[in-house]
Design a protein around this motif. Structure first.
Motif, PDB file in Angstrom:
ATOM      1  N   LEU A 168       0.806  -1.219  -0.112  1.00  0.00           N
ATOM      2  CA  LEU A 168       0.037   0.099  -0.102  1.00  0.00           C
ATOM      3  C   LEU A 168       0.858   1.115  -0.124  1.00  0.00           C
ATOM      4  O   LEU A 168       2.223   1.077   0.604  1.00  0.00           O
ATOM      5  N   ARG A 169       0.337   2.305  -0.544  1.00  0.00           N
ATOM      6  CA  ARG A 169       0.923   3.534  -0.502  1.00  0.00           C
ATOM      7  C   ARG A 169       0.659   4.233   0.798  1.00  0.00           C
ATOM      8  O   ARG A 169      -0.716   4.438   0.890  1.00  0.00           O
ATOM      9  N   VAL A 170       1.455   4.634   1.888  1.00  0.00           N
ATOM     10  CA  VAL A 170       1.077   5.200   3.074  1.00  0.00           C
ATOM     11  C   VAL A 170       1.069   6.674   3.152  1.00  0.00           C
ATOM     12  O   VAL A 170       2.108   7.119   2.514  1.00  0.00           O
ATOM     13  N   VAL A 171       0.026   7.306   3.648  1.00  0.00           N
ATOM     14  CA  VAL A 171       0.074   8.611   3.793  1.00  0.00           C
ATOM     15  C   VAL A 171       0.080   9.008   5.418  1.00  0.00           C
ATOM     16  O   VAL A 171      -0.834   8.256   5.915  1.00  0.00           O
ATOM     17  N   LEU A 172       0.905   9.805   5.866  1.00  0.00           N
ATOM     18  CA  LEU A 172       1.014  10.167   7.358  1.00  0.00           C
ATOM     19  C   LEU A 172       0.732  11.619   7.639  1.00  0.00           C
ATOM     20  O   LEU A 172       1.193  12.370   6.848  1.00  0.00           O
ATOM     21  N   ALA A 173      -0.239  11.678   8.348  1.00  0.00           N
ATOM     22  CA  ALA A 173      -0.691  12.911   8.833  1.00  0.00           C
ATOM     23  C   ALA A 173      -0.459  13.096  10.015  1.00  0.00           C
ATOM     24  O   ALA A 173      -0.875  12.425  10.924  1.00  0.00           O
ATOM     25  N   ALA A 174       0.143  14.517  10.364  1.00  0.00           N
ATOM     26  CA  ALA A 174       0.611  14.956  11.711  1.00  0.00           C
ATOM     27  C   ALA A 174       0.729  16.265  11.759  1.00  0.00           C
ATOM     28  O   ALA A 174       0.698  17.024  10.586  1.00  0.00           O
ATOM     29  N   ARG A 175       0.457  17.016  12.811  1.00  0.00           N
ATOM     30  CA  ARG A 175       0.607  18.439  12.848  1.00  0.00           C
ATOM     31  C   ARG A 175       1.988  18.727  12.694  1.00  0.00           C
ATOM     32  O   ARG A 175       2.426  19.697  11.605  1.00  0.00           O
ATOM     33  N   ASP A 176       3.136  18.301  13.206  1.00  0.00           N
ATOM     34  CA  ASP A 176       4.227  18.288  12.921  1.00  0.00           C
ATOM     35  C   ASP A 176       5.069  17.261  11.965  1.00  0.00           C
ATOM     36  O   ASP A 176       5.388  16.348  12.596  1.00  0.00           O
ATOM     37  N   ILE A 177       5.195  17.209  10.844  1.00  0.00           N
ATOM     38  CA  ILE A 177       5.510  16.097   9.757  1.00  0.00           C
ATOM     39  C   ILE A 177       6.932  16.081  10.013  1.00  0.00           C
ATOM     40  O   ILE A 177       7.631  15.292   9.445  1.00  0.00           O
ATOM     41  N   ALA A 178       7.978  17.178  10.382  1.00  0.00           N
ATOM     42  CA  ALA A 178       9.233  17.079  10.465  1.00  0.00           C
ATOM     43  C   ALA A 178       9.664  15.741  11.260  1.00  0.00           C
ATOM     44  O   ALA A 178      10.819  15.317  11.080  1.00  0.00           O
ATOM     45  N   LYS A 179       8.985  15.650  12.364  1.00  0.00           N
ATOM     46  CA  LYS A 179       9.314  14.433  13.247  1.00  0.00           C
ATOM     47  C   LYS A 179       9.365  13.099  12.764  1.00  0.00           C
ATOM     48  O   LYS A 179       9.715  12.272  12.976  1.00  0.00           O
ATOM     49  N   LEU A 180       8.502  13.090  11.399  1.00  0.00           N
ATOM     50  CA  LEU A 180       8.545  11.859  10.692  1.00  0.00           C
ATOM     51  C   LEU A 180       9.464  11.541   9.878  1.00  0.00           C
ATOM     52  O   LEU A 180       9.501  10.465   9.088  1.00  0.00           O
ATOM     53  N   ASP A 181      10.462  12.488   9.669  1.00  0.00           N
ATOM     54  CA  ASP A 181      11.391  12.408   8.609  1.00  0.00           C
ATOM     55  C   ASP A 181      12.175  11.060   8.523  1.00  0.00           C
ATOM     56  O   ASP A 181      12.319  10.388   7.455  1.00  0.00           O
ATOM     57  N   PRO A 182      12.649  10.209   9.588  1.00  0.00           N
ATOM     58  CA  PRO A 182      13.271   9.022   9.599  1.00  0.00           C
ATOM     59  C   PRO A 182      12.161   7.952   9.012  1.00  0.00           C
ATOM     60  O   PRO A 182      12.461   7.055   8.231  1.00  0.00           O
ATOM     61  N   LEU A 183      10.934   7.972   9.575  1.00  0.00           N
ATOM     62  CA  LEU A 183      10.004   7.034   8.984  1.00  0.00           C
ATOM     63  C   LEU A 183       9.604   7.277   7.576  1.00  0.00           C
ATOM     64  O   LEU A 183       9.611   6.317   6.928  1.00  0.00           O
ATOM     65  N   ILE A 184       9.599   8.338   7.119  1.00  0.00           N
ATOM     66  CA  ILE A 184       9.235   8.809   5.705  1.00  0.00           C
ATOM     67  C   ILE A 184      10.430   8.286   4.951  1.00  0.00           C
ATOM     68  O   ILE A 184      10.385   7.599   3.827  1.00  0.00           O
ATOM     69  N   ALA A 185      11.760   8.350   5.404  1.00  0.00           N
ATOM     70  CA  ALA A 185      12.910   8.010   4.439  1.00  0.00           C
ATOM     71  C   ALA A 185      12.969   6.347   4.516  1.00  0.00           C
ATOM     72  O   ALA A 185      13.378   5.830   3.518  1.00  0.00           O
ATOM     73  N   GLU A 186      12.391   5.951   5.577  1.00  0.00           N
ATOM     74  CA  GLU A 186      12.646   4.183   5.671  1.00  0.00           C
ATOM     75  C   GLU A 186      11.364   3.461   4.705  1.00  0.00           C
ATOM     76  O   GLU A 186      11.608   2.712   4.205  1.00  0.00           O
ATOM     77  N   THR A 187      10.134   4.275   4.639  1.00  0.00           N
ATOM     78  CA  THR A 187       9.073   3.715   4.035  1.00  0.00           C
ATOM     79  C   THR A 187       8.516   4.262   2.952  1.00  0.00           C
ATOM     80  O   THR A 187       7.790   3.752   2.077  1.00  0.00           O
ATOM     81  N   GLY A 188       9.130   5.538   2.531  1.00  0.00           N
ATOM     82  CA  GLY A 188       8.568   6.193   1.274  1.00  0.00           C
ATOM     83  C   GLY A 188       7.322   6.801   1.525  1.00  0.00           C
ATOM     84  O   GLY A 188       6.631   7.249   0.384  1.00  0.00           O
ATOM     85  N   ALA A 189       6.818   6.794   2.983  1.00  0.00           N
ATOM     86  CA  ALA A 189       5.278   7.320   3.138  1.00  0.00           C
ATOM     87  C   ALA A 189       5.404   8.704   2.613  1.00  0.00           C
ATOM     88  O   ALA A 189       6.118   9.664   2.469  1.00  0.00           O
ATOM     89  N   GLU A 190       3.974   9.177   2.238  1.00  0.00           N
ATOM     90  CA  GLU A 190       3.787  10.675   1.775  1.00  0.00           C
ATOM     91  C   GLU A 190       3.198  11.412   3.231  1.00  0.00           C
ATOM     92  O   GLU A 190       2.438  11.184   3.802  1.00  0.00           O
TER      93      GLU A 190
END
Length: 229
Positions: free
Chosen positions: A28-50
């Motif tokens: 699946l293509r994962v979309v991650l929603a959060a107020r502060d998306i900067a905190k998700l940078d390591p997870l985004i790099a790992e998963t390719g999530a949007e």
């Protein structure tokens, strides 16, 4: 082939991260929603999530989230992990803080659920999953500001399940009855599996999403083997 999309609202480093990794592995293509998306940078790099910066308590922000997800593919699953929490004696709680907890934890669930329902009804299938807690079914002392949004979210999920199940949309609520393991909350040899594994929780979410509709579950309670209930 149309890309299947998963939206995770209220994303962080715990359960949401485990869900993002698992759903990405499942294609699946994962979309991650959060107020502060900067905190998700390591997870985004790992998963390719949007990542999509989102305030789940704001209708326009949630509408923007799902509009962005639409551009990536077809919604298959939406997970609401956002939570509002205020603790303290009832006589001392700050009304504005409690209002914000309700807006995030309950009204936010409604907004995310509504946007997801519109898309899944048009599709004719899919899942909407809500993350609850012990406070969803037990109002503890000094926890009114947490129990109210959690009770509200559970009521929302139950109502949506009864409305949408006959339309082939699977709605489920998860009572996470215990603490989730993390770097600051590790298990030990003295207390093995004292905390819920976020990876194990994520596997259960996926299993519920894949349930055959002849035997759907609307609510699941998950707790460590040593947790009293």
């Amino acid at each position: 082939m149309t890309t299947e999309v998963a939206v995770i609202a209220g994303a962080g480093s715990g359960l949401s991260a485990s869900l993002a990794r698992l759903l990405t592995r499942e294609g699946l293509r994962v979309v991650l929603a959060a107020r502060d998306i900067a905190k998700l940078d390591p997870l985004i790099a790992e998963t390719g999530a949007e990542p999509i910066a989102t305030d789940v308590s704001d209708p326009a922000s949630v509408e923007n989230l799902f509009a962005a997800a639409d551009k990536l593919g077809r919604l298959s699953i939406a997970v609401f992990n956002a939570s509002g929490r205020v603790r303290g004696p009832i006589a001392e709680l700050d009304p504005e803080s409690v209002r914000q907890a309700l807006m995030v934890g309950a009204f936010g669930g409604f907004l995310v659920g509504q946007q997801a329902a519109r898309r899944l009804l048009a599709r004719g299938s899919g899942s909407i999953l809500f993350t609850g807690a012990s406070a969803s079914v037990k109002g503890f002392a000094n926890s009114a500001g947490f129990a109210m949004p959690k009770f509200g979210l559970r009521g929302l999920a139950q109502s949506m399940a009864r409305e949408l199940a006959p339309k082939n949309i699977h709605v489920a609520h998860f009572v996470i009855d215990g603490g989730i393991a993390s770097a600051s909350r590790p298990s030990s040899a003295e207390t093995p599996d004292r905390w819920l594994s976020p990876d194990a929780i994520a596997e259960t979410y996926l299993a519920i999403h894949r349930q055959h509709r002849s035997a759907w579950t609307w609510e699941v309670e998950l707790r460590p083997w040593v947790e009293s209930f």
